[in-house]
Design an enzyme around this catalytic site. Sequence first.
Site, PDB file in Angstrom:
ATOM      1  N   GLU A 128      33.574  -2.459  -3.598  1.00  0.00           N
ATOM      2  CA  GLU A 128      32.234  -2.665  -3.036  1.00  0.00           C
ATOM      3  C   GLU A 128      31.193  -2.151  -4.024  1.00  0.00           C
ATOM      4  O   GLU A 128      31.471  -1.252  -4.827  1.00  0.00           O
ATOM      5  CB  GLU A 128      32.155  -1.924  -1.687  1.00  0.00           C
ATOM      6  CG  GLU A 128      30.839  -1.996  -0.954  1.00  0.00           C
ATOM      7  CD  GLU A 128      30.364  -3.388  -0.587  1.00  0.00           C
ATOM      8  OE1 GLU A 128      30.284  -4.252  -1.484  1.00  0.00           O
ATOM      9  OE2 GLU A 128      30.019  -3.602   0.589  1.00  0.00           O
ATOM     10  N   ASP A 129      30.003  -2.736  -3.998  1.00  0.00           N
ATOM     11  CA  ASP A 129      28.934  -2.238  -4.853  1.00  0.00           C
ATOM     12  C   ASP A 129      28.318  -0.961  -4.273  1.00  0.00           C
ATOM     13  O   ASP A 129      28.235   0.053  -4.926  1.00  0.00           O
ATOM     14  CB  ASP A 129      27.856  -3.319  -5.091  1.00  0.00           C
ATOM     15  CG  ASP A 129      27.339  -3.947  -3.799  1.00  0.00           C
ATOM     16  OD1 ASP A 129      27.872  -3.630  -2.705  1.00  0.00           O
ATOM     17  OD2 ASP A 129      26.397  -4.764  -3.877  1.00  0.00           O
ATOM     18  N   ASP A 176      26.198   1.576   2.483  1.00  0.00           N
ATOM     19  CA  ASP A 176      24.919   2.050   3.016  1.00  0.00           C
ATOM     20  C   ASP A 176      25.139   2.499   4.463  1.00  0.00           C
ATOM     21  O   ASP A 176      25.580   3.619   4.696  1.00  0.00           O
ATOM     22  CB  ASP A 176      23.915   0.895   2.885  1.00  0.00           C
ATOM     23  CG  ASP A 176      22.513   1.246   3.332  1.00  0.00           C
ATOM     24  OD1 ASP A 176      22.207   2.443   3.452  1.00  0.00           O
ATOM     25  OD2 ASP A 176      21.703   0.322   3.556  1.00  0.00           O
ATOM     26  N   PHE A 222      15.976   1.874  -1.852  1.00  0.00           N
ATOM     27  CA  PHE A 222      16.612   0.593  -2.149  1.00  0.00           C
ATOM     28  C   PHE A 222      16.783   0.427  -3.645  1.00  0.00           C
ATOM     29  O   PHE A 222      15.824   0.519  -4.401  1.00  0.00           O
ATOM     30  CB  PHE A 222      15.801  -0.562  -1.562  1.00  0.00           C
ATOM     31  CG  PHE A 222      16.649  -1.784  -1.338  1.00  0.00           C
ATOM     32  CD1 PHE A 222      17.474  -1.886  -0.233  1.00  0.00           C
ATOM     33  CD2 PHE A 222      16.641  -2.824  -2.258  1.00  0.00           C
ATOM     34  CE1 PHE A 222      18.282  -2.995  -0.027  1.00  0.00           C
ATOM     35  CE2 PHE A 222      17.435  -3.947  -2.070  1.00  0.00           C
ATOM     36  CZ  PHE A 222      18.255  -4.034  -0.956  1.00  0.00           C
ATOM     37  N   ARG A 227      19.756  -8.967  -9.905  1.00  0.00           N
ATOM     38  CA  ARG A 227      21.194  -8.706 -10.055  1.00  0.00           C
ATOM     39  C   ARG A 227      21.605  -8.547 -11.523  1.00  0.00           C
ATOM     40  O   ARG A 227      22.573  -7.872 -11.848  1.00  0.00           O
ATOM     41  CB  ARG A 227      22.023  -9.869  -9.485  1.00  0.00           C
ATOM     42  CG  ARG A 227      22.033  -9.965  -7.990  1.00  0.00           C
ATOM     43  CD  ARG A 227      23.133 -10.915  -7.530  1.00  0.00           C
ATOM     44  NE  ARG A 227      22.912 -11.408  -6.177  1.00  0.00           N
ATOM     45  CZ  ARG A 227      23.278 -10.769  -5.074  1.00  0.00           C
ATOM     46  NH1 ARG A 227      23.872  -9.603  -5.164  1.00  0.00           N
ATOM     47  NH2 ARG A 227      23.037 -11.282  -3.885  1.00  0.00           N
TER      48      ARG A 227
HETATM   49  P1  IMP Z   1      25.955  -1.711   4.862  1.00  0.00           P
HETATM   50  O1  IMP Z   1      26.680  -2.633   5.793  1.00  0.00           O
HETATM   51  O2  IMP Z   1      24.667  -1.217   5.448  1.00  0.00           O
HETATM   52  O3  IMP Z   1      26.804  -0.582   4.332  1.00  0.00           O
HETATM   53  O4  IMP Z   1      25.462  -2.590   3.670  1.00  0.00           O
HETATM   54  C1  IMP Z   1      26.246  -2.868   2.653  1.00  0.00           C
HETATM   55  C2  IMP Z   1      25.706  -4.007   1.832  1.00  0.00           C
HETATM   56  O5  IMP Z   1      24.283  -4.089   1.847  1.00  0.00           O
HETATM   57  C3  IMP Z   1      26.089  -3.761   0.411  1.00  0.00           C
HETATM   58  O6  IMP Z   1      27.315  -4.373   0.130  1.00  0.00           O
HETATM   59  C4  IMP Z   1      24.950  -4.343  -0.363  1.00  0.00           C
HETATM   60  O7  IMP Z   1      25.240  -5.700  -0.640  1.00  0.00           O
HETATM   61  C5  IMP Z   1      23.772  -4.244   0.561  1.00  0.00           C
HETATM   62  N1  IMP Z   1      22.940  -3.064   0.227  1.00  0.00           N
HETATM   63  C6  IMP Z   1      22.894  -1.876   0.842  1.00  0.00           C
HETATM   64  N2  IMP Z   1      22.026  -1.038   0.261  1.00  0.00           N
HETATM   65  C7  IMP Z   1      21.534  -1.712  -0.781  1.00  0.00           C
HETATM   66  C8  IMP Z   1      20.586  -1.370  -1.825  1.00  0.00           C
HETATM   67  O8  IMP Z   1      20.011  -0.279  -1.916  1.00  0.00           O
HETATM   68  N3  IMP Z   1      20.329  -2.360  -2.724  1.00  0.00           N
HETATM   69  C9  IMP Z   1      20.938  -3.583  -2.698  1.00  0.00           C
HETATM   70  N4  IMP Z   1      21.812  -3.926  -1.763  1.00  0.00           N
HETATM   71  C10 IMP Z   1      22.126  -3.004  -0.814  1.00  0.00           C
HETATM   72 MG    MG Z   2      27.660  -5.886  -1.011  1.00  0.00          MG
END
Ligand code: IMP
Ligand code: MG
Length: 178
Positions: free
Chosen positions: A100-101, A104, A153, A166
């Site tokens: 995963e990148d 959050d 962000f 990206r």
């Molecule tokens: P989560 O479900 O809230 O954990 O979100 C995860 C996904 O949201 C990640 O795989 C990212 O693609 C995107 N995401 C969350 N935070 C960021 C950020 O700060 N910048 C860019 N993408 C984010």
């Molecule tokens: Mg992602």
Amino acid sequence: MSKLRILIPKEEIERKVAELADEIRRDYQDKHPLLIGILKGSFVFMSDLIRKLNIPLEIDFVRLASYGAGTETSGTIKQVHGVKTPIKGRLGDRHVLVIEDIVDTGLTVRFFLDYLGRRKPASLKLCTLFDKPSRRMTEVPIDYVGFTVPDTFVVGYGLDLNEEFRHLPDLCVLEDQE
Ligand code: IMP
Ligand code: MG
């Protein structure tokens, strides 16, 4: 245009990816792991990581949709493009490592780990390059983590804001967001 500020320079990311690769190589040397990248964000990290790993492995990608436009999660996760590689195949049960990148709220990866868990892989672990623990809404066990980032962000190194940024080699924050 928003002004971009470098949060983590590319040299530091490269060093960290090499460290993660060393750790993962030790753990998966003889396991022929299946690395599953969560699109689109993880594709840059995944491509750097596998070239530093230098062990036999297989890759696949899944496309999950959690974010609509903007910077907030919708809370609803869908598999837009599912995993095609068998988890239980002729080669036996696979050792699966999810790439995963950024984690959050944790909702996206939690959904996907639960889905994979039901398919009973030989082992299931998670590697994320960036972790934003301050916004977690569900518990996520992270086995390999690169950097913990503040509650802001971030874009670049695969991460986007509405499909922009990206391609940036460094991890950046948008100045007018802070
Ligand atoms: P989560 O479900 O809230 O954990 O979100 C995860 C996904 O949201 C990640 O795989 C990212 O693609 C995107 N995401 C969350 N935070 C960021 C950020 O700060 N910048 C860019 N993408 C984010
Ligand atoms: Mg992602």
